[in-house]
Design an enzyme around this catalytic site. Structure first.
Site, mmCIF file in Angstrom:
data_model
loop_
_atom_site.group_PDB
_atom_site.id
_atom_site.type_symbol
_atom_site.label_atom_id
_atom_site.label_comp_id
_atom_site.label_asym_id
_atom_site.label_seq_id
_atom_site.Cartn_x
_atom_site.Cartn_y
_atom_site.Cartn_z
ATOM 1 N N ASP A 49 0.847 -1.034 -0.159
ATOM 2 C CA ASP A 49 0.151 -0.377 -0.207
ATOM 3 C C ASP A 49 1.068 1.178 0.458
ATOM 4 O OD1 ASP A 49 0.936 0.021 2.259
ATOM 5 O OD2 ASP A 49 -0.965 -0.459 3.194
ATOM 6 N N SER A 50 2.143 1.029 0.192
ATOM 7 C CA SER A 50 2.920 2.086 0.153
ATOM 8 C C SER A 50 3.173 2.923 -1.441
ATOM 9 C CB SER A 50 4.860 1.660 -0.091
ATOM 10 O OG SER A 50 4.665 0.498 -0.645
ATOM 11 N N ASP A 88 -0.957 -6.106 -0.383
ATOM 12 C CA ASP A 88 -1.175 -5.840 1.018
ATOM 13 C C ASP A 88 -2.475 -5.069 0.961
ATOM 14 O OD1 ASP A 88 0.009 -4.245 3.011
ATOM 15 O OD2 ASP A 88 1.133 -3.084 2.193
ATOM 16 N N LYS A 118 -1.231 -9.578 2.401
ATOM 17 C CA LYS A 118 -1.081 -9.136 3.611
ATOM 18 C C LYS A 118 -1.440 -8.765 4.039
ATOM 19 C CE LYS A 118 2.580 -6.340 3.259
ATOM 20 N NZ LYS A 118 1.854 -4.656 4.594
ATOM 21 N N GLU A 120 -2.241 -5.944 8.102
ATOM 22 C CA GLU A 120 -1.085 -5.430 9.192
ATOM 23 C C GLU A 120 -2.309 -5.575 10.616
ATOM 24 O OE1 GLU A 120 -0.472 -1.133 8.846
ATOM 25 O OE2 GLU A 120 0.135 -1.212 6.755
ATOM 26 N N GLU A 187 8.177 -4.886 10.713
ATOM 27 C CA GLU A 187 8.473 -3.426 9.998
ATOM 28 C C GLU A 187 8.938 -2.951 11.451
ATOM 29 O OE1 GLU A 187 6.192 -1.727 7.735
ATOM 30 O OE2 GLU A 187 8.061 0.059 7.435
HETATM 31 O O1 KIV Z 1 4.155 -1.487 1.426
HETATM 32 C C1 KIV Z 1 4.727 -1.245 1.616
HETATM 33 O O2 KIV Z 1 5.345 -1.549 0.497
HETATM 34 C C2 KIV Z 1 4.574 -2.346 2.875
HETATM 35 C C3 KIV Z 1 6.686 -2.615 2.592
HETATM 36 C C4 KIV Z 1 7.201 -1.467 3.251
HETATM 37 C C5 KIV Z 1 6.594 -3.398 3.761
HETATM 38 O O3 KIV Z 1 4.276 -2.693 3.634
#
Ligand code: KIV
Length: 271
Positions: A49-50, A88, A118, A120, A187
């Site tokens: 989600d980055s 994510d 993924k 959180e 993280e």
């Molecule tokens: O969103 C992302 O890129 C991440 C990584 C930093 C692990 O969660």
């Protein structure tokens, strides 16, 4: 250049089986262009989600939307054939209820062809992980510094620096492993805690800013390429200055255009 000798896409069970065999290599990818290049070099690609920050220039990951996750994950899956692709789940797409989480994760899997999601997560959200896994959705559990909790934390803060924080992280790890997570992403976790979680876990741990004690590592690709702008965390090693390469090439192009030496259509098509 080290590439993996694989001719098929890595599966989630194969990723899990790499624990204690060799270190797992992973990077983020949001676009077809980068995904194609990185595909043979990594074990899995995370469509993080980055994307919200790196791909769209927004201030945090909180604004990532489900349809954006689906579009970017689809592009990465369609452009690759070797790496396991993990999506994510964006903020607000899984925290409301088990049913909401299942509906959205199922949509991501079925509409993109990715292998896993993924989330959180912590002890409170481990029930959601169990609900998803019981219904066929492989989950990587992201614990420690969780960017989607930035407003609660008051910034991006390393975790596991006190005994109490270390105990909480151990409990988060245990709860999510018991819930069936196939891997833990750690993280911003202090090395002794990352080491203890990795030793206690029969599933691979993937670190980002969590020391070499983990079973594998992940970085935001743009950060290691020198394309991360002002958001690059201190622990990132920059392996190239691609921004400078782009600047140089585009400057030369601009000069050619201004000087009128841009190749003509006649030249390109041989007419
Ligand atoms: O969103 C992302 O890129 C991440 C990584 C930093 C692990 O969660």
């Amino acid at each position: 250049m080290s590439t993996h000798t694989r001719d098929k896409r890595l599966t989630v069970p194969q990723l899990v089986a790499m624990k204690d065999q060799r270190r797992i290599v992973s990077l983020t990818a949001y676009s077809s262009t980068l995904a194609k290049v990185i595909d043979p070099l990594v074990d899995f690609l995370l469509v993080g989600d980055s994307t919200a920050m790196v791909g769209y220039g927004r201030p945090s990951t909180l604004s990532m939307r489900l349809h954006e996750t689906i579009a970017h994950t689809r592009a990465v899956v369609d452009s690759t054939r070797l790496a396991c692709v993990i999506a994510d789940m964006p903020f607000g797409s899984y925290q409301e209820s088990h049913e909401q989480a299942f509906r959205n994760c199922a949509q991501v899997l079925s509409r993109t062809g990715c292998a896993a999601v993924k989330l959180e997560t912590n002890q409170a959200l481990a029930g959601t992980v169990a609900f998803l896994v019981a219904r066929g959705i492989p989950v990587m559990a992201h614990i420690g510094l969780m960017p989607q909790f930035v407003n609660l934390m008051g910034g991006y803060k390393a975790q596991g620096l006190t005994e109490e924080s270390g105990r909480t992280l151990m409990a988060d790890a245990r709860a999510n492993l018991e819930a069936g997570a196939f891997s833990l992403l750690l993280e911003g976790v202090a090395e002794p805690v990352a080491r203890a979680i990795t030793a206690a876990s029969d599933k691979p741990t993937i670190g980002i800013g969590a020391s070499p004690a983990c079973d594998g590592q992940i970085l935001v690709t743009e950060d290691l390429l020198g394309l991360g702008g002002e958001h690059v965390p201190r622990f990132v090693q920059q392996y190239a200055d691609v921004a400078e390469v782009i600047r140089h090439a585009c400057t030369r192009y601009a000069e050619d255009v201004r000087d009128g030496v841009f190749p003509s259509l006649q030249h390109c098509y041989g007419v």
